[in-house]
Design an enzyme around this catalytic site. Structure first.
Site, PDB file in Angstrom:
ATOM      1  N   GLU A   1       0.872  -0.927  -0.497  1.00  0.00           N
ATOM      2  CA  GLU A   1      -0.078  -0.334  -0.239  1.00  0.00           C
ATOM      3  C   GLU A   1       0.624   1.245   0.117  1.00  0.00           C
ATOM      4  O   GLU A   1       1.821   1.643   0.707  1.00  0.00           O
ATOM      5  CB  GLU A   1      -1.208  -0.173   1.182  1.00  0.00           C
ATOM      6  CG  GLU A   1      -1.823   0.736   1.215  1.00  0.00           C
ATOM      7  CD  GLU A   1      -2.601   1.141   2.248  1.00  0.00           C
ATOM      8  OE1 GLU A   1      -3.557   1.724   2.802  1.00  0.00           O
ATOM      9  OE2 GLU A   1      -2.673   1.130   3.711  1.00  0.00           O
TER      10      GLU A   1
ATOM     11  N   CYS B   1      -6.034  -3.069   2.353  1.00  0.00           N
ATOM     12  CA  CYS B   1      -5.634  -2.529   4.035  1.00  0.00           C
ATOM     13  C   CYS B   1      -6.517  -3.201   4.842  1.00  0.00           C
ATOM     14  O   CYS B   1      -6.899  -4.184   5.347  1.00  0.00           O
ATOM     15  CB  CYS B   1      -5.161  -1.343   4.179  1.00  0.00           C
ATOM     16  SG  CYS B   1      -4.644  -1.026   6.029  1.00  0.00           S
TER      17      CYS B   1
ATOM     18  N   LYS C   1      -9.860   1.850  -2.178  1.00  0.00           N
ATOM     19  CA  LYS C   1     -10.455   1.356  -1.590  1.00  0.00           C
ATOM     20  C   LYS C   1     -11.343   1.900  -1.340  1.00  0.00           C
ATOM     21  O   LYS C   1     -12.051   2.543  -0.995  1.00  0.00           O
ATOM     22  CB  LYS C   1      -9.369   1.664  -0.581  1.00  0.00           C
ATOM     23  CG  LYS C   1      -9.250   1.678   0.965  1.00  0.00           C
ATOM     24  CD  LYS C   1      -8.040   2.604   1.935  1.00  0.00           C
ATOM     25  CE  LYS C   1      -7.312   1.387   2.983  1.00  0.00           C
ATOM     26  NZ  LYS C   1      -6.968   2.519   3.598  1.00  0.00           N
TER      27      LYS C   1
END
Length: 283
Positions: A50, A160, A119
Site C-alpha cells: 500500500e 488494508c 479502497k
C-alpha cells in the site's frame, strides 16, 4: 505445472516489502528492481505494498496524487511487461475529477491494466492514547468490488482496512476467487493485535489463500508501518512471512491444497442460504 480444471494449479507468488522514501522516483526505481528480482526467482504474480510510491499520511496524499494513467502506473505497466508477470501495484494516491482515492492498479504480462481498485473502507480510527487516523480528511471511498482473472486463479482485491470487512471476502469467494490480496500498512498499534489474525480469519472463513503486502518499517516516518507481509493458506497456516525490513518473500501457491480443504470441510456447500445471505449491491 499441474492443471486443475483447465488452470495451472501451482504458481509462485511474491510480496515486495518496500522501504518507502519521500522521493517518488526513488520509490519507483527501487520497486522496479525488486520486481525484477521476484520475476527472476520464478514469481508469476507479484504484489507491491500500500502507498508504495509515497509516504503514507493524509498530508502526503494531495502532494503525491496522480491521475491514472500517470507516471507511477506507466512504470507499473512497464514492469509487468518487461518481466512477463501479473503485477498488483500496491496502491498509490489517485486524483480524479477533484477527488483523491487510495487506488490499486493491476497489470498483466502484456502491460495492460486489468483492474483498478479504489479502497472501499476508509481508515478512520481513534484508539485513545495510541493512534488517531482519518483517511476521510483527504480521501474519498471507492464504490466497486475488484476481481480479475489470471491463468492460475481468480483474484479479489482489497486495500488494508478493507480486510476487516468479512463480507467483502465472502463475496469475492462467491465470485470464484481463490486468492485474496490486500496491500496494507497496519501500524504499531493495530499490527501486533490484528494483522495476522485478520488474514488467518479471512483465509479460514472462505477457504482461500490470503496475501498482504506491507511497506517496510521506517521508525522515522510520521506513520510507522508494522511490516510482516504475509501469505496464509486455506487451512489458516502462515506459509510465508517477512520481518520488518525491506525484502521479497515468496509462497508457492497450490490450488490442489485449496480443493482438498474444501472437500474435507465443505462449508461453502453447507451454507444455509435459506436462512441468510451476503450479497453485493454494486453496479
Amino acid at each position: 505445472m499441474q492443471l486443475v480444471k483447465g488452470v495451472m494449479a501451482n504458481f509462485r507468488l511474491a510480496l515486495i516489502q518496500l522501504q518507502v522514501s519521500a522521493v517518488k522516483t526513488e520509490n519507483l526505481n527501487r520497486a522496479f528492481g525488486l520486481v525484477r528480482t521476484a520475476a527472476a526467482q520464478g514469481a508469476k504474480i507479484v504484489v507491491l505494498p500500500e502507498c508504495f510510491n509515497s509516504p503514507y499520511g493524509t498530508k502526503y496524499f494531495p502532494e503525491y496524487a496522480e491521475r491514472i494513467p500517470g507516471e507511477s502506473t506507466q512504470k507499473l505497466s512497464e514492469m509487468a511487461k518487461e518481466c512477463g508477470i501479473y503485477l498488483i501495484g500496491g496502491s498509490i494516491p489517485e486524483e480524479d475529477a477533484g477527488k483523491l482515492y487510495n487506488t490499486c492498479a493491476v497489470f498483466g504480462p502484456d502491460g495492460t491494466m486489468l483492474a483498478k481498485h479504489r479502497k472501499i473502507h476508509l481508515f478512520d480510527i481513534n484508539v485513545p492514547g495510541k493512534i488517531r487516523f482519518q483517511e476521510s480528511e483527504t480521501l474519498s471511498p471507492g464504490d466497486r468490488l475488484s476481481v480479475f482473472d489470471t491463468p492460475y486463479c481468480k483474484i479479489g482485491l482489497g486495500i488494508c482496512y478493507d480486510i476487516r470487512f468479512a463480507e467483502l471476502a465472502q463475496i469475492y469467494t462467491q465470485k470464484g476467487c481463490q486468492l485474496l490480496v490486500y496491500p496494507g500498512a497496519f501500524n504499531l498499534t493495530t499490527g501486533p493485535a490484528h494483522w495476522e489474525l485478520l488474514q488467518r480469519g479471512r483465509a479460514v472463513d472462505n477457504q482461500v489463500y490470503v496475501a498482504t503486502a506491507s511497506p517496510a518499517r521506517d521508525e522515522r516516518a510520521a506513520y510507522v508501518a508494522w511490516g510482516h507481509s504475509t501469505v496464509v493458506n486455506p487451512w489458516g497456516e502462515v506459509i510465508a512471512k517477512a520481518s520488518t525490513e525491506e525484502t521479497v518473500i515468496y509462497a508457492d501457491i497450490d490450488l490442489k491444497k485449496l480443493a482438498e480443504v474444501r472437500q474435507q470441510i465443505p462449508i461453502l456447500s453447507q451454507k444455509r442460504s435459506d436462512l441468510y445471505a451476503v450479497e453485493t449491491k454494486t453496479k
